[in-house]
Scaffold this active site. Structure first.
Site, mmCIF file in Angstrom:
data_model
loop_
_atom_site.group_PDB
_atom_site.id
_atom_site.type_symbol
_atom_site.label_atom_id
_atom_site.label_comp_id
_atom_site.label_asym_id
_atom_site.label_seq_id
_atom_site.Cartn_x
_atom_site.Cartn_y
_atom_site.Cartn_z
ATOM 1 C CB THR A 1 -0.985 0.062 1.235
ATOM 2 O OG1 THR A 1 -1.451 1.135 1.457
ATOM 3 C CG2 THR A 1 -0.155 -0.165 2.499
ATOM 4 C CG ASP A 2 -1.044 4.980 -0.937
ATOM 5 O OD1 ASP A 2 -1.808 4.170 0.018
ATOM 6 O OD2 ASP A 2 -1.738 5.780 -1.698
ATOM 7 C CD GLU A 3 -3.480 3.471 4.445
ATOM 8 O OE1 GLU A 3 -3.277 3.636 5.748
ATOM 9 O OE2 GLU A 3 -4.520 2.966 3.696
ATOM 10 C CE1 TYR B 1 -3.077 -2.644 5.789
ATOM 11 C CE2 TYR B 1 -3.000 -0.201 5.372
ATOM 12 C CZ TYR B 1 -3.061 -1.592 4.960
ATOM 13 O OH TYR B 1 -3.111 -1.562 3.461
ATOM 14 C CE LYS C 1 0.480 -4.458 2.895
ATOM 15 N NZ LYS C 1 0.568 -5.905 2.403
#
Length: 356
Positions: free
Chosen positions: A140-142, A165, A169
């Site tokens: 993810t870009d997060e 989260y 990741k």
């Protein structure tokens, strides 16, 4: 790729990958999933019914929790894959605030178990299959944290995760790259922006807004609603994933974004406007929008620069945000029974989480 193992294939994006592989390839597809609260294979089952026995013969479901190293290794031996597409993950930020332990188990321990199983499998392959084997990690870009008013994430952006989260990741991304550099495992990594589309478990922003508006319930808008996300239609993401998995350079990462930057308020208002047209009896649906306290640590802005995957692999999104959103809203209107069933089965009634 003759044999493809998809982890998390009972999830939203994983299910879209499985459906595409079944309908547009001749690969043997192994769907490995632990079957969590958001798992559902209805879309895959519908695809199999439409394609007939030939596709059913190419599909196998394997119920395995990746955190169980022995079960994961056994699944890899049985599937004997040429390509592993690792999508299994806990992914809801609000849930990670309430219960980070599940995210550590799935996203970190699960990825470690899968990497070790994949390394053992890859090491035992004959040379020709070794050279063609790929481990594709979908992230993810997060993991990159929060942007200011300008700029976009790219493959060289430093990691700066802000939630349980995104931290788990980020950890899984680092594990994948470490297994490439240390052991030579041929990996490809992709980081995507927010996905939306049919078959998404209705706890994420877009399906939550659709269902609450249709029910005449208050639509929660976190903070001032000015947080920005770069929205990506799920089928466009699948295009990118299959390109990266089969054409990507081992050891490289690719950022995937849909050129769909919108504030949360703009997304909610666009959904309400569509529902005003499609379900005018409830109009104006925007009257239901209700500001609520912001999420703790809420990242202000995400945006992705997809130049590398466009230039090197030829990927471009096929759907604009407005087109994809209308298709998504229409799909949820037509699948309210499915929404009710999966929410009931998952024990989720539409309540807010992650407020502590």
């Amino acid at each position: 790729m003759q044999r493809v193992l998809v982890t998390g294939g009972a999830g939203f994006i994983g299910g879209a990958v499985v459906r595409r592989l079944l309908s547009q390839s001749q690969a043997l597809v192994f769907n490995l999933d632990k079957v969590g609260y958001a798992s559902d294979c209805s879309g895959i089952e519908a695809t199999l019914q439409g394609l007939g026995s030939e596709a059913s013969d190419r599909y196998r479901f394997m119920r395995v929790d990746l955190a169980d190293g022995e079960a994961t290794a056994a699944a890899l031996r049985e599937a004997d894959p040429d390509l592993v597409m690792h999508l299994a993950a806990e992914s809801h930020v609000d849930r990670s605030i309430d219960g980070p332990d599940a995210f550590l188990s799935s996203n970190v321990t699960g990825t470690f178990s899968l990497l070790e199983a994949a390394r053992a499998h890859w090491s035992a392959l004959p040379q020709e299959r070794q050279q063609g084997f790929r481990f594709h990690h979908i992230s993810t870009d997060e993991v990159f944290g929060s942007l200011g008013a300008t700029g976009r994430f790219s493959e060289t952006t430093p990691y700066d995760p802000r939630s349980p989260y995104s931290a788990t990741k980020a950890a899984s991304d680092h594990l994948v790259m470490a297994w490439h550099h240390t052991y030579g495992l041929p990996v490809v990594l992709t980081n995507c922006s927010n996905n939306f589309g049919p078959w998404q478990f209705p706890e994420k922003l877009i399906p939550v807004v659709i269902l609450k508006a249709l029910a005449g319930e208050s639509i929660p808008l976190y903070g001032d609603g000015a947080n920005v996300r770069d929205w990506l239609f799920v089928e466009d993401h699948v295009d990118a994933l299959l390109l990266a998995a089969t054409k990507g350079v081992p050891g490289e990462s690719y950022c995937v974004g849909g050129h769909g930057e919108r504030t949360n308020k703009q997304v909610v208002e666009a959904i309400c406007a569509l529902l005003d047209q499609l379900r005018p009896a409830g109009a104006p649906h925007a009257r239901l929008i209700t500001p609520v306290a912001d999420r703790p640590g809420h990242d202000r802005r995400y945006a992705i620069d997809p130049t590398r995957i466009s230039r090197e692999l030829g990927w471009q999104p096929r759907h604009g945000f407005a087109e994809g959103l209308e298709a998504t809203v229409r799909w949820y209107i037509d699948h309210l029974t499915w929404c009710h069933e999966v929410r009931e089965r998952g024990g989720y009634g539409g309540e807010r989480m992650g407020i502590r």
